[in-house]
Structure formats: structure tokens, C-alpha cells
Design a protein around this motif. Structure first.
Motif, short mmCIF file in Angstrom:
data_model
loop_
_atom_site.label_atom_id
_atom_site.label_comp_id
_atom_site.label_asym_id
_atom_site.label_seq_id
_atom_site.Cartn_x
_atom_site.Cartn_y
_atom_site.Cartn_z
N LEU A 45 -8.69 -3.40 -1.59
CA LEU A 45 -7.73 -2.81 -0.68
C LEU A 45 -8.29 -1.56 0.01
O LEU A 45 -8.08 -1.34 1.20
N VAL A 46 -9.05 -0.74 -0.77
CA VAL A 46 -9.68 0.46 -0.19
C VAL A 46 -10.72 0.05 0.84
O VAL A 46 -10.88 0.70 1.88
N ARG A 47 -11.47 -1.02 0.60
CA ARG A 47 -12.48 -1.49 1.55
C ARG A 47 -11.84 -1.91 2.87
O ARG A 47 -12.46 -1.81 3.92
N LYS A 48 -10.60 -2.37 2.81
CA LYS A 48 -9.90 -2.71 4.03
C LYS A 48 -9.43 -1.48 4.80
O LYS A 48 -9.12 -1.55 5.97
N GLY A 49 -9.38 -0.35 4.10
CA GLY A 49 -9.00 0.89 4.76
C GLY A 49 -7.72 1.45 4.22
O GLY A 49 -6.75 0.71 3.99
N ILE A 50 -7.66 2.77 4.03
CA ILE A 50 -6.46 3.46 3.55
C ILE A 50 -5.68 3.92 4.77
O ILE A 50 -6.26 4.48 5.72
N PRO A 51 -4.37 3.68 4.81
CA PRO A 51 -3.57 4.18 5.94
C PRO A 51 -3.72 5.69 6.09
O PRO A 51 -3.89 6.42 5.12
#
Length: 773
Positions: free
Chosen positions: A70-76
Motif C-alpha cells: 500500500l505504501v508503494r502505491k503512495g500515501i495520501p
């Protein structure tokens, strides 16, 4: 909604909003609080991250893999601040309470921080204005950390990380996160003054390039394009200065979760994507490509780079092994640097020793040459002094001969004066005697001058002998030559040792180059070759220890040679000091003996002087007595002459003299006058013998002038009693009886007797008969 469906969504960056942790366990954000423009996927992402934040501990323990995906997808964007704090465990740090106190203190790095603040994100709205809020809070955080960690202080590049943190959270929270990053994410080791961790990262990254991109690695090696020229800023700023800020922020999200691994992956992915272009460029072209072209390739987004990065092979065990190898290499390098430094120190010491030996050799040679020159000069001066001495001796002999001749002449004169002077006048007059006396005085003066010159020459000879004794003799010169030979031999040994050490240094450098070449190609070799390389490394270590032992042995020998040299020099100095002491003692004894002899001579001279003074006094008294006797005799003669004159006057008055018997009377008078002359001559001869000067330095003055005055006074007394006076007939004490008749032939002979004759004059007429005195 399932977690797999959420991972497939694209979580893009949102605008900043005030988000906080919600206490409700069922939902994070209601649909009424969200904007109408948000998509359904974004709303689901918000809900998911809200749950993750609320249930952080459980998610971190049970669903760590899903969290990483999920972090690899990016943090809002609005969750980034709280998630970063949770990822590094910086939400409840005690140092946060000390932040306000740290800002009141003064840091030694404030000037450097102020200088670099304007260079940090110069195009960002939050930092571009001078003395803005962004620059002020950035200065506060950097200053506070420089006070907390004084070993690191401030390092250029760390301000970009702090600036990114300040874009997401307040300064106190950014300070706590930065402290955690420095402590737990290897950043502190990267920012230390030695930057040892950065060197390790460069080594690991280069080994990965060599393994996965061998062609590009060979091209880099051919162009001397080192890894630190393009990759050091990647590790120090986590791509914040190399990539656009949104891309760098996405990578920083992964860095907060996985650490420096993402930097290795992304860096290798960038090289893999640009391998074809980089191989065709030279060094300057590659630098331009990294600075200008690669950042624009990521304008579309970081997804492609991140996807490529996770296709790169990354083995944590192999990275640990590379870390051990790098530590071993650095340890060997340090040992070799220490060895090289020690060899250079020994080389410098040997050079100094050689210089010292050369100076000693030159000094000994100069002393030897100076001694020989001085001896030659002393010999020449000695020869000149001997010549002068011979000349003075010759002059002294001549003066002595003249003195003897003068003495013999004086003795002859004395003998002639002692002989009876019955016939004829004396052969030498008083003027000739005075001339001889003057010549005698001059001869004695010359003799005294020659004696003084002889004494000066003897003093010069003694001085020359003293200086000759102080000069090094033949044995000392031979010893100096032996010392010079020994010094030159030791100098040759030192030069030989220096050459051997230089050869060992060259051998070590060659072995080191081969070792570096083997280390560079170690990743391509098989395990057997690696074992062989390890054996060669051990052999290299053994050789280094052997070289060190040989160097210590040579150093010990050199010290032994130095001790022997110092021992010989001190022995020679002691021997020379003993010789000088003996010479001084002999000189003192000689001077003592000479002093005693001089005292004896002085006593003898004083005794002789006293005797001479006594003799001179006795002789003066005797001369005075003889003068008194002569004066009395002269007075008696004058009395007799006066009586004769009185008789003449009486005869004239009485008329006893006539023309017939005047001749007989004149003959009688002449006979009496001749007897008187004879007596006067006898008296004068006695006075001459008494008035002769002695030749022992005492001269007696003749009082002949005074006697003449006494004669004159006596004559005057006699004439006063007489009736006839003729003052013109008396001059200078002479008594003349001049006849008016020319009837005597014997008077001519009497006129030649230096004015001391008596003449009788008789008138021709018989009527006039007179006698003139």
C-alpha cells in the motif's frame, strides 16, 4: 472492500487538508465531509488509510506485507504526516519537549546553516522568499539538531530532508522525525564528517552495477566515471535534489517504510532504463544526461520507475557480505596506509640521518683541511721568524764586535794615558776621547735594541710553539681521517638501507595494485578463484608483516650504528681532552719553573745592582778626594808663582838685574818654570786617570772648567798684590810669560801645549827690564 482491490487503485497526491486521527473505530471520514469532486476510489483510499492509522499496531504486526504494498502505491497527502511519524515511531518522543529550550541556545553551525538555507528548495513557495516562515522554521530544526548531535552537527544535504518534512508537518514533529531518521535509517552514518557509510553505499551500488549491468560498468570504468560522481546525492538526499518533488516524495514514502533499499533499487532502475544512451556518451555527456535528461523522464509519474525498481535483484544477505568485504578492504587499506606512513617516516628519518652524516663528514673534512692550512701558515711564519732571528743574531754579533773593538780602543787609550808623558804632547786630545765615549754609548744603545729585538723574537717563537702544540698533530689528523672513513661507511650503509626500503615500498605498491585488480574482478570469479584470492591476500599480509619486521630490524641496526658512532666520537673527545689536560699540566709546571728561575734571576740582579751602587759611591768619593788633593797642589803652585813674581818685582826695584847678568837670570827663571810645568803635567796626568769614565754604566763628569775658574781666582788674588797687571794676557785660565825680545827657541815648542804653557818675555833694552804675568 478487499485489500487487493484497494492495492490496484492509483492513490495520487491530494491537496493539503487538516486531517487528524479520528476516535471512531467504524469509519474515518464521512461522505458528507468529502468534496463532491472526489472519486469513489479516493474515498475508499481515505477510509482504508483511516483504518490503518487507527489500528496501526495491529496492521503493522499482522499485515506488514500488505502495508508495504500500500505504501508503494503512495500515501495520501493529508495522511503523510501521521503515517511518517508512525512508520519511524516518532509520535511520542521525549526530545520534543526539549525543542523550545534548544532554540534558545547558540549553535556553532548557525553561520553555515544560514548560508545554505537560501539554496534549499529555492523555487518552492514555502522557502523561496528570504526570511520567510519556511526558512525560519528550517533554520530552527537544523539548529536544534546540531545542538543535539554535536558529532554530526550540520551537513549540507540534510536540509532538503528537513524541508520535505516541514512541508508535511509542524516543526516540532519534523524535528522528532528527523532525529529518528538520523538514528534508525543510517542517515547519521552518512552525514558524519568521515562519511564512511556513504563509501560503503557507493561500493555496494558499484558491485550491483558490475553484476547486473556489466557492459555499463565497463563503460564507466573506461571513462573513469566513478559512482560517487552521480550517485552520492541520491543517497544523501533520497533523490530530493535529482528528481521532481512529487516523484521524490513517493520514493521517500517507500524509504520511510523500507529504508535505503529503495535508493539502491531506484538507482539501478534509472541506470537500466538509460543504459543504451549512457554507453554512447563520454564523461561530460553522461554528467549532462544525469543532470538534465533523466529528471524530465519522470515528469509523467514515478510508477514506471518504481515498477522497474522492484524488478531489480536485491539480496540482503549479499549486501551484508559486501559490507563485510568493504570493511575488510578498508581495514587493509588503513593498515597499508599506516605501513606506508611508517615507511615514509623511516625514509624521512633516514634522509635526516644521511643529511646529518653528510654535515658531519663535511665538518670533519673542513676541520682537516683547516688544520693543514693552519699548520702550513704556522710553518711559514716559523720560517720567517727564524730568518728574522738569524738577522737579529747577526746584528747582535756585529754590535758585540763593535763594542769589543770600542772597549779595546778605550783600554789602549787608558794604557797610553797611564804611561809617563815626559816627552812630547799627548797623542789624543779630550775631543777624541769624548767622541769615543759617544761612540761607546751608541754601541751600547744598539746592543740594548738588539737585545730587545732578540727578546721579542724569542717571545714570538714561544707563541708559535704554543700554537703548534694546540694544533692537531699527525696522530690527531689520522684519527680524524679514521672518523671520517667510519662516518662515510655508515652513510653508505644508511643509503643501502634506504634503497632497500624504497624497493620494498615499490614492491608493496605493486602487490597492492594487483590486489586492487583482483578485488575489482572478484564478483566475476568463481569460488575457487575467490579462495585463491583470499590466500593471496593472506600472503600479502604475511609479506607486509615481514617487511615491517625487516624495517624494525634495520631501524635497530641503524640505532646501533648511531650509538657506536656517538661512542667513538665521545671516546675521541675524551682522549683529546685528556691530552689537552696533560699539556696544560706540563705547561703549568714549566711556567712555575720559569717563574722560580725568574725570581732567582731578579734577586741576583738586585744584589748586583746593590754592589754596583756601592762601588760607584766609593769611586765617586775617591775621585772627589783626588780632586781635592789636586786643587790643593794647584793652589801651592800658584802660591809659588806669586812668590816668584814678587821676587822679580823686588829684583827690579832693587836694581839687581842688569844687562850683563839678565841672561843668567832669565835662564834660572826658565829652569824654575820648566820644573813647574813638569809638576803641572804630572798633576794633569793624575787627574786624567782619575777622570776616565768607567764602562759599567757610570759616567763621572770632569770638573776641569771649575778648576780653571779656581785658577783664575787665584791669579787674580796674586795680581792684586802685585803692582803691575795685564788682564789682556790672561784668558781661560792660561798663564803666559811673553818676552818682548825674541831670544828663545824653546818657547815655540811650549806654545803647542794646549794653552797651558808659561812664557817669559825680556825687553831688548837694558834700561827696561820687566816681567809680565
Amino acid at each position: 472492500m478487499s485489500l487487493s482491490w484497494l492495492l490496484e487503485t492509483d492513490s495520487k497526491s491530494l491537496r493539503s487538508m487538516n486531517g487528524s486521527r479520528r476516535n471512531s473505530g467504524s469509519s474515518l471520514v464521512s461522505s458528507s465531509s468529502a468534496s463532491s469532486n472526489l472519486s469513489h476510489l479516493e474515498e475508499d483510499s481515505w477510509i482504508l488509510w483511516g483504518r490503518i492509522v487507527n489500528e496501526w499496531e495491529e496492521v503493522r504486526k499482522k499485515k506488514e506485507k500488505q502495508l508495504k504494498d500500500l505504501v508503494r502505491k503512495g500515501i495520501p497527502h493529508h495522511f503523510r504526516a501521521i503515517v511518517w511519524q508512525l512508520l519511524c515511531s516518532a509520535q511520542n518522543m521525549p526530545i520534543k519537549d526539549q525543542y523550545s529550550e534548544l532554540l534558545k541556545m547558540t549553535s556553532p553551525c548557525e553561520k553555515l546553516i544560514r548560508r545554505d538555507i537560501a539554496r534549499t528548495y529555492p523555487e518552492h513557495e514555502f522557502f523561496k522568499e528570504k526570511d520567510s516562515l519556511g526558512q525560519e522554521v528550517l533554520f530552527n530544526v537544523m539548529k536544534a539538531y546540531s545542538l543535539v548531535d554535536r558529532e554530526v552537527g550540520y551537513c549540507q544535504g540534510s536540509a532538503f530532508i528537513v524541508g520535505l518534512l516541514l512541508m508535511q508537518m509542524p516543526e516540532e514533529e519534523a524535528f522528532c522525525v528527523f532525529v529518528k531518521l538520523m538514528q534508525d535509517y543510517r542517515l547519521r552514518e552518512l552525514f558524519k564528517p568521515s562519511m564512511a557509510e556513504l563509501g560503503l553505499c557507493m561500493y555496494q551500488f558499484e558491485c550491483m552495477i558490475q553484476e547486473q549491468l556489466p557492459e555499463l560498468h565497463m563503460h564507466f570504468q573506461a571513462q573513469s566515471f566513478h559512482t560517487s560522481m552521480y550517485a552520492s546525492s541520491w543517497f544523501l538526499t533520497i533523490f530530493l535534489t535529482s528528481f521532481p518533488l512529487p516523484v521524490a516524495t513517493r520514493i521517500f514514502d517507500i524509504f520511510m517504510c523500507e529504508g535505503l533499499e529503495i535508493v539502491f533499487r531506484v538507482g539501478l532502475a534509472i541506470l537500466q532504463m538509460n543504459q543504451t544512451e549512457l554507453i554512447q556518451l563520454d564523461m561530460e555527456g553522461m554528467l549532462q544526461h544525469f543532470q538534465k535528461i533523466i529528471p524530465h523522464q519522470l515528469d509523467s509519474g514515478p510508477d514506471k520507475v518504481i515498477q522497474t525498481a522492484y524488478q531489480v535483484k536485491y539480496n540482503a544477505k549479499k549486501m551484508k557480505k559486501l559490507e563485510k568485504e568493504y570493511t575488510t578492504i578498508k581495514t587493509k587499506e588503513m593498515e597499508e596506509q599506516v605501513e606506508i606512513k611508517r615507511l615514509r617516516t623511516e625514509n624521512r628519518l633516514l634522509k635526516q640521518r644521511i643529511d646529518t652524516l653528510e654535515k658531519e663528514s663535511a665538518s670533519l673534512a673542513d676541520r682537516l683541511i683547516q688544520g693543514q692550512v693552519t699548520r702550513a701558515q704556522e710553518a711559514e711564519e716559523n720560517y720567517l721568524v727564524k730568518r728574522e732571528l738569524a738577522t737579529v743574531k747577526q746584528q747582535s754579533e756585529e754590535a758585540s764586535a763593535q763594542l769589543e773593538q770600542a772597549k779595546s780602543t778605550i783600554r789602549q787609550l787608558q794604557q797610553q794615558q797611564q804611561q809617563p808623558q815626559a816627552k812630547g804632547p799627548p797623542r789624543f786630545s779630550e775631543e777624541s776621547v769624548l767622541q769615543l765615549e759617544r761612540e761607546l754609548v751608541q754601541a751600547r744603545l744598539k746592543e740594548a735594541e738588539s737585545q730587545c729585538a732578540l727578546k721579542e723574537m724569542q717571545d714570538k717563537i714561544l707563541d708559535m710553539e704554543k700554537r703548534n702544540t694546540s694544533l692537531p698533530d699527525d696522530t690527531n689528523v689520522a684519527r680524524l681521517q679514521e672518523e671520517l672513513i667510519g662516518v662515510k661507511l655508515r652513510e653508505a650503509e644508511a643509503l643501502t638501507g634506504l634503497k632497500e626500503l624504497r624497493q620494498q615500498v615499490r614492491d608493496l605498491e605493486e602487490h597492492w595494485q594487483r590486489h586492487l585488480a583482483r578485488t575489482a574482478g572478484r564478483w566475476k570469479d568463481s569460488p575457487k578463484k575467490n579462495t585463491l584470492s583470499e590466500l593471496q591476500d593472506e600472503l600479502m599480509s604475511v609479506r607486509l608483516r615481514e617487511a615491517e619486521a625487516q624495517a624494525e630490524l634495520r631501524e635497530t641496526r641503524q640505532r646501533m650504528l648511531e650509538m657506536d658512532t656517538q661512542n667513538q666520537i665521545q671516546s675521541n673527545q675524551l682522549r683529546r681532552a685528556e691530552q689537552e689536560s696533560r699539556c696544560l699540566q706540563d705547561r703549568v709546571q714549566t711556567l712555575t719553573t720559569q717563574n722560580k728561575d725568574l725570581n732567582v734571576q731578579l734577586q741576583e740582579i738586585k744584589r748586583r745592582q746593590a754592589e754596583i751602587e756601592c762601588k760607584s759611591k766609593e769611586e765617586v768619593m775617591a775621585v772627589r778626594l783626588r780632586e781635592a788633593d789636586n786643587i790643593a797642589a794647584m793652589a801651592e803652585l800658584q802660591q809659588q808663582i806669586s812668590e816668584l813674581e814678587i821676587q822679580k818685582e823686588e829684583g827690579k826695584v832693587q836694581g839687581q838685574l842688569n844687562h850683563t847678568d839678565s841672561s843668567q837670570y832669565i835662564r834660572d827663571l826658565k829652569d824654575q818654570i820648566a820644573e813647574l810645568k813638569h809638576e803641572i803635567r804630572c798633576l794633569k796626568g793624575q787627574r786624567g786617570l782619575a777622570s776616565q769614565p768607567t764602562f759599567d754604566g757610570i759616567h763621572i763628569v770632569n770638573h776641569y772648567v771649575g778648576d780653571n775658574e779656581s785658577y783664575q781666582s787665584s791669579d787674580e788674588d796674586g795680581v792684586k798684590d802685585s803692582t803691575l797687571q795685564n788682564p789682556q794676557q790672561r784668558s781661560g785660565g792660561r798663564i803666559r810669560l811673553r818676552p818682548n825680545l825674541v831670544d828663545t827657541d824653546s818657547d815655540e815648542e811650549d806654545e803647542e801645549e794646549d794653552g797651558e804653557a808659561l812664557r817669559l818675555s825680556v825687553p831688548q833694552s837694558s834700561s827696561h827690564k820687566s816681567t809680565t804675568v
